[in-house]
Design an enzyme around this catalytic site. Structure first.
Site, PDB file in Angstrom:
ATOM      1  N   LYS A 277      -2.902 -35.285  25.194  1.00  0.00           N
ATOM      2  CA  LYS A 277      -2.574 -34.801  23.852  1.00  0.00           C
ATOM      3  C   LYS A 277      -1.257 -35.413  23.420  1.00  0.00           C
ATOM      4  O   LYS A 277      -0.306 -35.442  24.189  1.00  0.00           O
ATOM      5  CB  LYS A 277      -2.451 -33.278  23.870  1.00  0.00           C
ATOM      6  CG  LYS A 277      -3.678 -32.585  23.300  1.00  0.00           C
ATOM      7  CD  LYS A 277      -3.530 -31.092  23.246  1.00  0.00           C
ATOM      8  CE  LYS A 277      -3.891 -30.567  21.880  1.00  0.00           C
ATOM      9  NZ  LYS A 277      -4.295 -29.158  21.870  1.00  0.00           N
ATOM     10  N   GLU A 363     -14.526 -15.443  22.200  1.00  0.00           N
ATOM     11  CA  GLU A 363     -14.332 -14.225  21.403  1.00  0.00           C
ATOM     12  C   GLU A 363     -15.299 -13.119  21.806  1.00  0.00           C
ATOM     13  O   GLU A 363     -14.934 -11.935  21.821  1.00  0.00           O
ATOM     14  CB  GLU A 363     -14.488 -14.546  19.911  1.00  0.00           C
ATOM     15  CG  GLU A 363     -13.330 -15.340  19.315  1.00  0.00           C
ATOM     16  CD  GLU A 363     -13.354 -16.830  19.610  1.00  0.00           C
ATOM     17  OE1 GLU A 363     -14.384 -17.315  20.170  1.00  0.00           O
ATOM     18  OE2 GLU A 363     -12.370 -17.520  19.300  1.00  0.00           O
ATOM     19  N   ARG A 391     -17.411 -14.277  15.583  1.00  0.00           N
ATOM     20  CA  ARG A 391     -18.095 -14.684  16.810  1.00  0.00           C
ATOM     21  C   ARG A 391     -18.457 -13.489  17.700  1.00  0.00           C
ATOM     22  O   ARG A 391     -19.380 -13.561  18.483  1.00  0.00           O
ATOM     23  CB  ARG A 391     -17.197 -15.614  17.633  1.00  0.00           C
ATOM     24  CG  ARG A 391     -17.255 -17.057  17.266  1.00  0.00           C
ATOM     25  CD  ARG A 391     -18.518 -17.691  17.814  1.00  0.00           C
ATOM     26  NE  ARG A 391     -18.735 -18.989  17.222  1.00  0.00           N
ATOM     27  CZ  ARG A 391     -18.334 -20.135  17.749  1.00  0.00           C
ATOM     28  NH1 ARG A 391     -17.687 -20.141  18.899  1.00  0.00           N
ATOM     29  NH2 ARG A 391     -18.570 -21.259  17.137  1.00  0.00           N
TER      30      ARG A 391
HETATM   31  C1  LIG Z   1     -14.303 -20.030  17.942  1.00  0.00           C
HETATM   32  C2  LIG Z   1     -12.928 -20.606  17.845  1.00  0.00           C
HETATM   33  N1  LIG Z   1     -11.892 -19.956  18.419  1.00  0.00           N
HETATM   34  C3  LIG Z   1     -10.644 -20.474  18.317  1.00  0.00           C
HETATM   35  C4  LIG Z   1     -10.403 -21.632  17.654  1.00  0.00           C
HETATM   36  C5  LIG Z   1      -9.001 -22.166  17.480  1.00  0.00           C
HETATM   37  N2  LIG Z   1      -8.811 -23.463  18.116  1.00  0.00           N
HETATM   38  C6  LIG Z   1      -8.804 -24.605  17.422  1.00  0.00           C
HETATM   39  S1  LIG Z   1      -8.562 -25.955  18.374  1.00  0.00           S
HETATM   40  C7  LIG Z   1      -8.471 -25.011  19.750  1.00  0.00           C
HETATM   41  C8  LIG Z   1      -8.233 -25.668  21.074  1.00  0.00           C
HETATM   42  C9  LIG Z   1      -9.292 -26.631  21.396  1.00  0.00           C
HETATM   43  O1  LIG Z   1      -9.013 -27.224  22.641  1.00  0.00           O
HETATM   44  P1  LIG Z   1      -9.850 -28.481  23.100  1.00  0.00           P
HETATM   45  O2  LIG Z   1     -11.280 -28.287  22.791  1.00  0.00           O
HETATM   46  O3  LIG Z   1      -9.503 -28.747  24.517  1.00  0.00           O
HETATM   47  O4  LIG Z   1      -9.325 -29.633  22.170  1.00  0.00           O
HETATM   48  P2  LIG Z   1      -7.908 -30.393  22.191  1.00  0.00           P
HETATM   49  O5  LIG Z   1      -7.136 -29.899  21.011  1.00  0.00           O
HETATM   50  O6  LIG Z   1      -7.234 -30.092  23.490  1.00  0.00           O
HETATM   51  O7  LIG Z   1      -8.241 -31.834  22.058  1.00  0.00           O
HETATM   52  C10 LIG Z   1      -8.613 -23.654  19.445  1.00  0.00           C
HETATM   53  C11 LIG Z   1      -8.513 -22.567  20.418  1.00  0.00           C
HETATM   54  C12 LIG Z   1     -11.521 -22.256  17.066  1.00  0.00           C
HETATM   55  N3  LIG Z   1     -11.386 -23.376  16.361  1.00  0.00           N
HETATM   56  N4  LIG Z   1     -12.748 -21.727  17.186  1.00  0.00           N
END
Ligand SMILES: Cc1ncc(C[n+]2csc(CCOP(=O)(O)OP(=O)(O)O)c2C)c(N)n1
Length: 621
Positions: A277, A363, A391
């Site tokens: 990241k 969730e 969710r």
């Molecule tokens: C159902 C849901 N819960 C929470 C989120 C908030 N959210 C957005 S990005 C993220 C982290 C995603 O991590 P990852 O898939 O590893 O992607 P990275 O940013 O590390 O590339 C979260 C928790 C979301 N988008 N959808």
């Protein structure tokens, strides 16, 4: 400045580049993403991590005929830039501009709209099956982060895909981070996969056979042989996927040949890529959490660290309340589904690590986990965005409400959230909560009321929700003391002679301003459930027009509660329900969005005047 990048208006142009030019393109693209996001704000670290992946995918696959389904979609800026939206990035996440997430309406290259996590494998599997049934030879790829992989849907989809013969590639983009560091057993497992005996065996295979391109297939077969002898198969193989990797997701020399190799294989396949990241921007590499989502900033200087002495946000009010309440009551536990920073739990985690739970992007589990805690004497507080509780809806009904368990839902981001757009607005919670028996629903009109309502909900012996908006409120001082509010009691905030405005929550300021212009009575309703029925009756008896105001869908919202009550008690009075209209509202700044749907002061005044027509704005009594 971005000479090569500026020649790429579509992936077809990218595919014409010589393989050796792609490194320069990646450098251009990375610099462009950084500059562009520093000007508009948006997601940064995740996008710096997908530069090479986006280039390699569009280079190897025939998009948009081949489908690339990005999970969550907050990491798709490089993809957007390569697919004709380079200039549109100047208006990213703005009113009338492009979305910060993939959108089918925006581009044929965005084959699936997203923003909520863990949907990519399901959607990609659907597309792959559609291709099979229609006899189309299209490739389908899902790109999912290790954070998103922790969501239940991803496992449901793998469970389904793994026994099918479907041709599907899942790319696991593993950077060991969700928004905050990734949590959970899967994350630990992935770490072992990268560093453990599995990776060693794989590297041994590589060393033996060297990197000669013609030997790729042989190398793979040998690798499988070595793997089979030395290490157990991966979790993904147990799920029926052919596992490849891990490979360096910033190395085009690994990515492109590997993708080419995997592309024409059959069945469900998973490629594990390791990325970082914030890659390429030192400050984001050092602090990917802070740079996950940013406002405008100077790239040379980085994010401003000093916190202004501005107004408290509702999130901060919640975070402070949670710590104060935890000090008083050892039964309190705080739960977040992967939103520690956004939901204001950073201090709580530091001060009460034993009572803090980040359950991952899960969730549904978060809600039922809270129910279990409540069954055995704990007092769970689930901090969750309004949009993400969608969710966990069945869990809310089936596990919490039917059993009447004391779980407090701290619903952040209720109402318009602004630049994240339609997928993230907290537009539906009053509607979906109101119809649930046993539920208490509170809508604070200011920061102090928010704190007192959180306390009120916490003292109840059943489920309750406090829903508050993104950002700061009126700037009202928050009292340290906590006093439970009388349940279902509204508060008259302005006495007028004209119509009455029954205001639910954050729009009270606009209601009062409209009240001043129209000389209307304004009531801060505080509770959507239980509704202050006697207040509604009292007002309906006095005024010709009862106006309800809320930052939720009109359909089924707080105003509907008022209308239903009046209809059930056969009171004949005109009701004007103001709230969000029956459409999905895109991104913009919060005030702009309120104005666009007629929820600012001027529009409220106009709507009331229009409804009153020639009638005098005067009370009957
Ligand atoms: C159902 C849901 N819960 C929470 C989120 C908030 N959210 C957005 S990005 C993220 C982290 C995603 O991590 P990852 O898939 O590893 O992607 P990275 O940013 O590390 O590339 C979260 C928790 C979301 N988008 N959808």
């Amino acid at each position: 400045m971005y000479e090569l990048l500026e020649t790429i208006d579509a992936p077809a142009a990218l595919r014409k580049l010589d393989r050796r030019q792609l490194q320069t393109l990646a450098e251009d693209l990375r610099a462009f993403v950084l500059e562009s996001v520093s000007r508009t704000g948006g997601h940064l670290s995740s996008n710096l991590g997908t530069i090479e992946l986006a280039i390699a995918l569009h280079y190897v696959y025939d998009t948009p005929y081949d489908r690339i389904v990005w999970d969550v979609g907050h990491q798709t800026y490089p993809h957007k830039i390569l697919t004709g939206r380079r200039e549109a990035m100047a208006r990213l996440r703005m009113w009338g501009g492009i979305s910060g997430f993939p959108s089918r309406a925006e581009s044929e290259f965005d084959c699936f709209g997203t923003a909520h996590s863990s949907t990519s494998i399901s959607a990609a599997l659907g597309m792959a099956e559609a291709a099979r049934i229609k006899g189309e030879a299209r490739h389908v790829v899902a790109v999912i982060g290790d954070g998103a992989m922790s969501g239940g849907m991803a496992f449901e989809a793998m469970n389904n895909a793994g026994v099918s013969e479907t041709d599907l590639l899942v790319i696991l983009n593993d950077n060991e981070m969700s928004i905050s560091p990734a949590v959970g057993a899967l994350n630990r497992y992935l770490a072992r996969l990268i560093t453990g005996p599995y990776a060693a065996a794989r590297n041994a295979g590589k060393r033996i056979l060297g990197g000669a391109p013609g030997l790729a297939g042989l190398a793979r077969r040998a690798e499988e042989h070595v793997k089979g002898m030395l290490v157990p198969s991966t979790l993904f193989e147990e799920f029926g996927f052919h596992y490849f990797g891990p490979i360096d997701g910033h190395d085009l020399d690994s990515l492109i040949p590997t993708l080419r190799n995997i592309k024409n294989q059959r069945g469900p396949r998973l490629l594990h890529v390791i990325t970082k990241k914030g890659q390429g921007y030192k400050l984001a590499e050092a602090d990917p959490v802070a740079y996950h989502g940013v406002s405008k900033f100077q790239p040379e200087a980085g994010l401003a660290t000093a916190r202004g002495a501005g107004k408290l946000t509702y999130t901060q009010v919640f975070g402070d309340w949670l710590c104060d309440m935890a000090a008083r009551d050892p039964r309190l536990v705080g739960i977040t589904p992967a939103m520690r920073e956004g939901s204001g739990l950073v201090r709580f985690q530091q001060e009460y690590p034993g009572r803090y739970f980040d359950v991952g992007i899960a969730e549904q589990h978060a809600v039922t986990f809270a129910a279990g805690l409540a069954c055995d004497g704990m007092k769970p507080v689930l901090a969750i965005y309004s949009t993400f509780l969608q969710r966990g809806y069945d869990q809310l009904i089936h596990d919490v409400c039917i059993q009447n368990l004391p779980v407090l839902f701290a619903l952040d981001r209720a109402g318009f959230v602004g630049p994240d757009g339609a997928t993230h607005h907290g537009a539906f919670d009053l509607t979906y909560l109101r119809c649930l028996p046993n539920m208490t629903i509170m809508t604070p009109a200011d920061e102090n009321e928010c704190r007192q309502m959180l306390y009120t909900g916490f003292t109840l012996d059943g489920p309750s929700a406090v829903r508050y908006p993104r950002g700061s409120g009126a700037g009202v001082a928050v009292q340290k003391e906590m006093t439970a509010l009388p349940l279902g009691k509204a508060q008259i905030r302005r006495n007028g002679r004209g119509v009455v405005i029954l205001s639910f929550g954050s729009l009270l300021g606009s209601a009062l301003a409209a009240g001043d212009i129209l000389d209307a009575t304004v009531v801060n309703m505080r509770f959507v459930k239980p509704l202050d029925e006697s207040m509604v009756h009292e007002m309906a008896a006095v005024y010709d027009l009862v106006v309800t105001l809320e930052e939720n869908m009109v359909a089924g919202g707080a105003g509907s509660a008022v209308s239903e009550l009046l209809a059930a008690s056969r009171v004949r009075v005109e009701v004007l329900q103001l709230g969000m209209p029956d459409k999905f509202v895109e991104q913009g700044d919060q005030q702009q969005l309120l104005t666009s749907v007629g929820l600012d002061t001027d529009a409220i005044v106009r709507a009331i005047r229009l409804r009153m027509g020639g009638r005098r704005l005067a009370a009957r009594a």
